[in-house]
Scaffold this motif. Sequence first.
Motif, PDB file in Angstrom:
ATOM      1  N   GLY A 200       0.802  -1.221   0.000  1.00 23.31           N
ATOM      2  CA  GLY A 200       0.000   0.000   0.000  1.00 23.31           C
ATOM      3  C   GLY A 200       0.830   1.264   0.000  1.00 23.31           C
ATOM      4  N   LEU A 201       1.961   1.249  -0.671  1.00 25.57           N
ATOM      5  CA  LEU A 201       2.864   2.401  -0.636  1.00 25.57           C
ATOM      6  C   LEU A 201       2.242   3.621  -1.304  1.00 25.57           C
ATOM      7  N   GLN A 202       2.463   4.766  -0.681  1.00 25.32           N
ATOM      8  CA  GLN A 202       2.023   6.059  -1.181  1.00 25.32           C
ATOM      9  C   GLN A 202       3.182   7.047  -1.064  1.00 25.32           C
ATOM     10  N   PRO A 203       3.141   8.140  -1.835  1.00 21.02           N
ATOM     11  CA  PRO A 203       4.223   9.136  -1.731  1.00 21.02           C
ATOM     12  C   PRO A 203       4.439   9.592  -0.293  1.00 21.02           C
ATOM     13  N   GLY A 204       5.707   9.643   0.101  1.00 19.69           N
ATOM     14  CA  GLY A 204       6.069  10.103   1.432  1.00 19.69           C
ATOM     15  C   GLY A 204       6.118   9.012   2.477  1.00 19.69           C
ATOM     16  N   MET A 205       5.595   7.828   2.185  1.00 22.32           N
ATOM     17  CA  MET A 205       5.683   6.719   3.134  1.00 22.32           C
ATOM     18  C   MET A 205       7.131   6.258   3.269  1.00 22.32           C
ATOM     19  N   ARG A 206       7.443   5.680   4.425  1.00 16.54           N
ATOM     20  CA  ARG A 206       8.790   5.192   4.690  1.00 16.54           C
ATOM     21  C   ARG A 206       8.807   3.661   4.616  1.00 16.54           C
ATOM     22  N   LEU A 207       9.743   3.131   3.815  1.00 17.36           N
ATOM     23  CA  LEU A 207       9.887   1.693   3.620  1.00 17.36           C
ATOM     24  C   LEU A 207      11.268   1.250   4.052  1.00 17.36           C
ATOM     25  N   LEU A 208      11.328   0.142   4.789  1.00 14.35           N
ATOM     26  CA  LEU A 208      12.591  -0.529   5.104  1.00 14.35           C
ATOM     27  C   LEU A 208      12.638  -1.827   4.311  1.00 14.35           C
ATOM     28  N   ASP A 209      13.678  -1.986   3.501  1.00 15.40           N
ATOM     29  CA  ASP A 209      13.843  -3.201   2.703  1.00 15.40           C
ATOM     30  C   ASP A 209      15.080  -3.932   3.209  1.00 15.40           C
ATOM     31  N   ILE A 210      14.891  -5.098   3.824  1.00 12.17           N
ATOM     32  CA  ILE A 210      16.029  -5.821   4.401  1.00 12.17           C
ATOM     33  C   ILE A 210      16.444  -6.961   3.471  1.00 12.17           C
ATOM     34  N   GLY A 211      17.749  -7.127   3.340  1.00 10.67           N
ATOM     35  CA  GLY A 211      18.276  -8.055   2.347  1.00 10.67           C
ATOM     36  C   GLY A 211      18.049  -7.502   0.954  1.00 10.67           C
ATOM     37  N   SER A 212      18.438  -6.248   0.735  1.00 12.52           N
ATOM     38  CA  SER A 212      18.008  -5.504  -0.450  1.00 12.52           C
ATOM     39  C   SER A 212      18.822  -5.776  -1.700  1.00 12.52           C
ATOM     40  N   GLY A 213      19.871  -6.598  -1.608  1.00  9.09           N
ATOM     41  CA  GLY A 213      20.626  -6.940  -2.807  1.00  9.09           C
ATOM     42  C   GLY A 213      21.183  -5.720  -3.504  1.00  9.09           C
ATOM     43  N   TRP A 214      20.967  -5.652  -4.805  1.00  9.17           N
ATOM     44  CA  TRP A 214      21.471  -4.530  -5.603  1.00  9.17           C
ATOM     45  C   TRP A 214      20.483  -3.370  -5.645  1.00  9.17           C
ATOM     46  N   GLY A 215      19.518  -3.371  -4.758  1.00  9.99           N
ATOM     47  CA  GLY A 215      18.647  -2.212  -4.578  1.00  9.99           C
ATOM     48  C   GLY A 215      17.469  -2.122  -5.514  1.00  9.99           C
ATOM     49  N   GLY A 216      17.052  -3.225  -6.120  1.00  8.80           N
ATOM     50  CA  GLY A 216      15.932  -3.174  -7.051  1.00  8.80           C
ATOM     51  C   GLY A 216      14.643  -2.711  -6.409  1.00  8.80           C
ATOM     52  N   MET A 217      14.305  -3.274  -5.260  1.00 10.24           N
ATOM     53  CA  MET A 217      13.081  -2.879  -4.563  1.00 10.24           C
ATOM     54  C   MET A 217      13.197  -1.439  -4.062  1.00 10.24           C
ATOM     55  N   VAL A 218      14.348  -1.090  -3.556  1.00  7.55           N
ATOM     56  CA  VAL A 218      14.571   0.271  -3.039  1.00  7.55           C
ATOM     57  C   VAL A 218      14.316   1.298  -4.138  1.00  7.55           C
ATOM     58  N   ARG A 219      14.914   1.079  -5.302  1.00  4.90           N
ATOM     59  CA  ARG A 219      14.784   2.040  -6.393  1.00  4.90           C
ATOM     60  C   ARG A 219      13.368   2.057  -6.964  1.00  4.90           C
ATOM     61  N   HIS A 220      12.744   0.870  -7.066  1.00  2.12           N
ATOM     62  CA  HIS A 220      11.382   0.821  -7.616  1.00  2.12           C
ATOM     63  C   HIS A 220      10.409   1.578  -6.716  1.00  2.12           C
ATOM     64  N   ALA A 221      10.469   1.351  -5.417  1.00  2.00           N
ATOM     65  CA  ALA A 221       9.542   2.006  -4.486  1.00  2.00           C
ATOM     66  C   ALA A 221       9.743   3.515  -4.459  1.00  2.00           C
ATOM     67  N   ALA A 222      11.001   3.953  -4.540  1.00  2.00           N
ATOM     68  CA  ALA A 222      11.274   5.392  -4.530  1.00  2.00           C
ATOM     69  C   ALA A 222      10.860   6.053  -5.845  1.00  2.00           C
TER      70      ALA A 222
END
Length: 432
Positions: A200-222
């Motif tokens: 349910g991500l929305q702009p401004g929400m804070r996400l913690l991604d653990i075991g993030s590898g090369w950052g695919g989830m991090v970059r997609h969510a941002a």
Amino acid sequence: MTSTLNRTDAQITIGEAITRLMPAGVPFRFTAYDGSTAGPADSPIHLHLNNERGLSYLLTAPGDLGMARAYVSGDLTLDGVHPGDPYEAMLLLQRESGFKIPPPAEAFAIVRGLGWSHLKPPPPPPQEALPKWRRLLEGFRHSKGRDAEAIHHHYDVSNRFYEVVLGPSMTYTCAVFPTEDASLEDAQFAKYDLVCRKLGLQPGMRLLDIGSGWGGMVRHAAKHYGAEVVGVTLSREQAAWAQDAIKRDGLDEVAEVRFGDYRDVRDTGFDAVSSIGLTEHIGIRNYPSYFAFMQDKLVPGGRLLNHCITRPDNSVTDTGAFIDRYVFPDGELTGSGRIITEIQNLGLEVRHEENLREHYALTLKGWCENLEANWDECVREVGEGTAKVWGLYMAGSRLSFERNEIQLHQVLAVKPDRDGNARFPLRPTWLG
């Protein structure tokens, strides 16, 4: 069968030994350095044992570990399939192999006939991790030091190697295929998008991604959901690559990937936590503290999504000798029921789960195709032995997902507030 050896009555050829171990018939062509053969001459799959060291590998570690040692070392060669994707050979071996462990007297006779000298174990290939008892020198199982070494063994191979095999997404977890003929890149995008929608991500929400590898989830969510994201990985090479990618995408004001153990993250107050492909590494006895860590990071109403490989049942099992020594040292798997139980025991509320095992088979097929298509570059980057390990591992894993020997589950949970409000929609918003 013929043999170039001078034989006594007790001696047998290697081909004869293979035939005795497969009384239902050898489904592939087998030849050996002693001149002996077994199996149909017209088989499309041909295994050749090149030397005595290969025989010693097979006899001192019966099963997949001995086969892997001989194959990775070049002592056992496989013709008829590409080493980047030996899927068809493994499919044949699993479907038609009639291998049986013989009674002790028969096993004794086979070993005696081949020669007792072959029971001296050769040094294992350099790609092999230490046995479990030797890893105690690095700390107890799933201590921070030992986990760091296990992650280093598997992930710090070569970023360029991963770029070639995984493709532009640099995503080393199960994709989600909207259609069977979707590209690997589109399927990885769909996986990250599915996770973001489930959270349910929305702009401004804070996400913690653990075991993030090369950052695919991090970059997609941002990039696509406007979230502020912190990722963490135990691989130094992954973290460096991810940070460079974040800067290239102009996301460094809202996203980061840290090098370190997820247990050392001190930040709190996250709206969501994602764990994609980490659970396999943490140890089943650590599940309570693992999910409690996520719970503590969430605000009331916050969601967590756990994405990991599982077993079809809820028993606790190691990953097998080959996987433990060559791929995921200290890896452990169990069923989705055990994962859901541990989440619920903490007071978190499970709202959805699904099995994506067919998607992982398709993902592995795509990775093998990339490895085969770029074989020469991969060998230059990591060496032929390591490239063989990856072909063997990925093709074998694809077969295991297809045969329902392993699965891939996503479990979505929420942290209700003190009044039981989960702040969850009446119907899932990510379906349809």
